[in-house]
Design a protein around this motif. Sequence first.
Motif: not given
Lengths: 97, 173
Positions: A35, A39, A46, A79, A82-83, A86-93, B58, B71, B79, B83, B125, B166
């Motif tokens: 990433n 971005y 955003k 939650e 996080v989703s 993830h929809a934006h391609g970031l690695w989140a937990t 997650a 989840w 998701l 996409r 990615l 961007v």
Amino acid sequence: MTAPLETPTIVEPDIDETVEVARPWVVVVWNDPVNLMSYVVYVFQKLFGYSKEKATKLMLDVHHKGKAAVSSGTREQAETDVSRLHAHGLWATMERD
Amino acid sequence: VPRAPFRRNRSGGFDVVLAPGEAAVLTRLCEELTTLLADDEPPGDQGDPVLERLFPRAYLDPTEEEAESEWQRLVHGDLVDGRRRALATVEGTLAGAELRRGRYELMLSAEQAEAWLAVINDARLALGARLEVTEDMDLSGLDPDDPDTAPFAVYWWLGVLEESLVDVLSGSS
């Protein structure tokens, strides 16, 4: 530095609420080699409405320290965040604070 | 100085100019992503690094396995659908591009530009995970016609494209 003890007032707690307030969930974004820095800043602004300055600081924390806590709240809020990340391609937990 | 691929136009949208080879690469990447997203089920433990990167866990805590499954069950379909919708937007707008003076030109609304950003980022990615790129790799100046380096050259070019997008979406140019 110790505050004087007061006689505690016992209040029946609402268990669920107490747990959520005492241990909110934290959303963590992890560094990844793909990433773009620009971005990541754009996505933080955003999704969370952060200022450019705050988003940039968080991005730099991710980049230099390997991760950054970007939001916190109840399990459900975490939650959702996080989703969205993830929809934006970031690695989140998410984890308990 | 080469022209930036994306420019904000006066009607609040964005102008895009691509070389024919670039438009062809984007079309092919869209096809590859569509194939990758053919499955509706969460990837689970298939050991596919690309799917694992596009659909990460997650919960890191292994004792939260039940919450993780729940989840996944709730959000995975959304998701994937998000996409796929973005891919359909990019494929549709690319198909409508006009060839002028040897270049493909098209216009995007702000919403369509967000779809382009999502797809370009997903393509990076997927490619980055497959090629196992690292942060310190210098991928500039690779020969796109050399079969050994072509995928890396595409990955690098997607980065240039995304920086430009961007940049215009952030309103700084």
